[in-house]
Design an enzyme around this catalytic site. Structure first.
Site, mmCIF file in Angstrom:
data_model
loop_
_atom_site.group_PDB
_atom_site.id
_atom_site.type_symbol
_atom_site.label_atom_id
_atom_site.label_comp_id
_atom_site.label_asym_id
_atom_site.label_seq_id
_atom_site.Cartn_x
_atom_site.Cartn_y
_atom_site.Cartn_z
ATOM 1 N N GLU A 60 0.833 -1.205 0.000
ATOM 2 C CA GLU A 60 0.000 0.000 0.000
ATOM 3 C C GLU A 60 0.867 1.253 0.000
ATOM 4 O OE1 GLU A 60 -3.656 1.955 2.567
ATOM 5 O OE2 GLU A 60 -3.435 -0.219 2.462
ATOM 6 N N LYS A 98 -8.079 -1.271 10.860
ATOM 7 C CA LYS A 98 -7.395 -1.702 9.632
ATOM 8 C C LYS A 98 -6.161 -0.838 9.400
ATOM 9 C CE LYS A 98 -6.509 -1.520 5.012
ATOM 10 N NZ LYS A 98 -5.727 -0.513 4.279
ATOM 11 N N ASP A 133 3.649 -14.753 11.448
ATOM 12 C CA ASP A 133 2.373 -15.128 10.835
ATOM 13 C C ASP A 133 1.367 -13.992 10.996
ATOM 14 O OD1 ASP A 133 -0.006 -16.232 10.007
ATOM 15 O OD2 ASP A 133 0.250 -18.104 11.096
ATOM 16 N N HIS A 159 -2.706 10.544 0.935
ATOM 17 C CA HIS A 159 -2.769 9.185 0.387
ATOM 18 C C HIS A 159 -2.655 9.205 -1.127
ATOM 19 C CE1 HIS A 159 -3.949 4.978 0.091
ATOM 20 N NE2 HIS A 159 -4.779 5.347 -0.864
#
Length: 438
Positions: A85, A279, A295, A392
């Site tokens: 991202e 998130k 993991d 962004h």
């Protein structure tokens, strides 16, 4: 209609690729070239990657970036982040510098306990079962002594074992709950091996003592497995400074602090916002977890369960203003390892751990928590001031230009153009059309 294939895993790598391309692709040469371009020219290194999983055909790369200037407990770190991202590394780096100038991040490990269960069914007298387990508790523990000896030498091993009656949730359902300390190992294989040994001993003892006239054995083990929910494996991180040090262009420090706290409070009470809020935290956490060979799926599952432990899904971070000071913190469960797994196999994982100064599992927990807190700070800071899209989309600009097949010269001109202009796909498209027409 495509027919299923038998024995695919037994084919060579080349044979697997041949079958896939002949079955599913129209442009065979191009499809093969895509796969081969991502092979490593070092045959030994490529073989290492091929053996990580089954049916390997190529490598799938993620960019590995670094966010420098993280001051954690007065120690300076450059944090590796494997993520695709666009804005993640930039936001983390910006937050690191911001808080470096205000004292840095303070962290502590609350506990490092991991839990696993032997899940089993028992249709007899609960009191009889309770007495049976209590009587044989030492025998059950000793049954895995050969597995726990080395871990115990490192200061870990089995911490406790107890019977848990879950019959109110599911008829005849019980657990043998086992708590472990695994030191610098994540410990999944160790815990699962111990649990399977405890399960075998439980069934063996039950066959001897808990027979009935209708069944040979009233204890039936369903499964033995660790839990990725680790609410006793917790780490805490925070930043703080006087409110007046939060000066931002166009907004007073007090107003900025109040809006920031309100944004966190909204994520505390509104699940729709909390999911996106968390998130963003995981953007930072997952990137470091992947880079260090841990993991990320287990981490995601455990953290999101922790966020919902009250019965409502809520923010993982907290913010408050007290006595003229702004405080922003996070408390999360993290079961991480710095030995075992990929930590010694994957060359880039080894490199990342060395970059982090060979942290222990406890130190890595603190670094990862800081990455999540920094990411959340960067996102909220943008949300309550300029809005999330301004920063962004600027970070996303090169992705847009690549999608539009921009040349190096066009990219350079576009980056200059959009320094003071809002970025969007349509605006980039219009600029390229203008450049090409001129």
């Amino acid at each position: 209609m495509t027919q299923p294939i038998s024995g695919f895993s037994k084919l060579s790598k080349s044979e697997k690729i041949d079958w896939l391309i002949n079955t599913y692709f129209t442009e065979a040469i191009e499809a093969r070239n895509v796969l081969e371009r991502y092979w490593n020219s070092d045959e030994q290194l490529q073989q290492l990657h091929d053996e990580f999983i089954e049916n390997t055909i190529t490598n799938f790369y993620l960019p590995l970036g670094v966010a420098p200037n993280f001051k954690i407990n007065d120690r300076l770190y450059a944090i590796p982040m494997a993520v695709e991202e666009s804005s993640v590394v930039a936001a983390a780096s910006k937050a690191a510098k911001y808080w470096y100038e205000r004292g840095g991040f303070k962290t502590r490990v609350i506990d490092t306990v991991k839990i696993g269960h032997v899940h089993f069914m028992f249709d007899g007298d609960p009191d009889h079962l309770k007495r049976f387990v209590e009587r044989h508790l030492n025998a059950l523990k000793d049954s895995a002594a050969g597995l726990t000896a080395k871990m115990e030498k490192r200061g870990g091993g089995l911490l406790s074992m107890k019977l848990v009656d879950q019959t109110q949730k599911l008829s005849n359902y019980y657990q043998l709950e086992c708590r472990f300390e695994t030191k610098d190992a994540m410990g999944a294989n160790f815990i699962n091996s111990c649990l399977e040994q405890y399960a075998a001993e439980l069934e063996r003892l039950a066959q001897e003592e808990l027979r009935t006239s209708t069944k040979e054995n009233t204890v039936e083990v369903v499964m033995s497995i660790l839990s990725n929910y680790v609410p006793e494996c917790l780490v805490y991180a925070e930043v703080s400074c006087p409110v007046e040090q939060l000066a931002e262009p166009g907004i007073e420090p007090e107003h900025f602090a109040e809006k920031f706290v309100q944004a966190v409070q909204i994520a505390e009470v509104e699940p729709y916002r909390a999911v996106t809020h968390n998130k963003g935290i995981m953007n930072g956490i997952d990137a470091v977890v992947i880079a260090t060979g841990n993991d990320f799926r287990a981490i995601e599952a455990g953290i999101h369960a922790y966020a919902a432990r009250s019965g409502n899904y809520r923010s993982l971070t907290q913010a408050r203003i007290e006595d003229g000071n702004f405080r922003f913190s996070i408390e999360i469960p993290l079961a991480l390892g710095t030995v075992g797994g990929l930590t010694k196999l994957h060359p880039l994982v080894r490199w990342c751990l060395e970059l982090l100064q060979q942290p222990s599992a406890r130190e890595l927990m603190q670094i990862v928590a800081v990455a999540g807190l920094a990411q959340n700070f960067g996102a909220l800071k943008s949300l309550v001031t300029t809005g999330i899209q301004q920063g962004h989309m600027k970070m996303h600009l090169l992705n847009i230009l690549n999608q539009l097949n921009a040349t190096p010269d066009e990219k350079e001109k576009a980056v200059t153009h959009f320094k003071d202009v809002p970025v969007s796909h349509s605006a980039a498209e219009a600029l390229l059309e203008k450049l090409r027409n001129s």
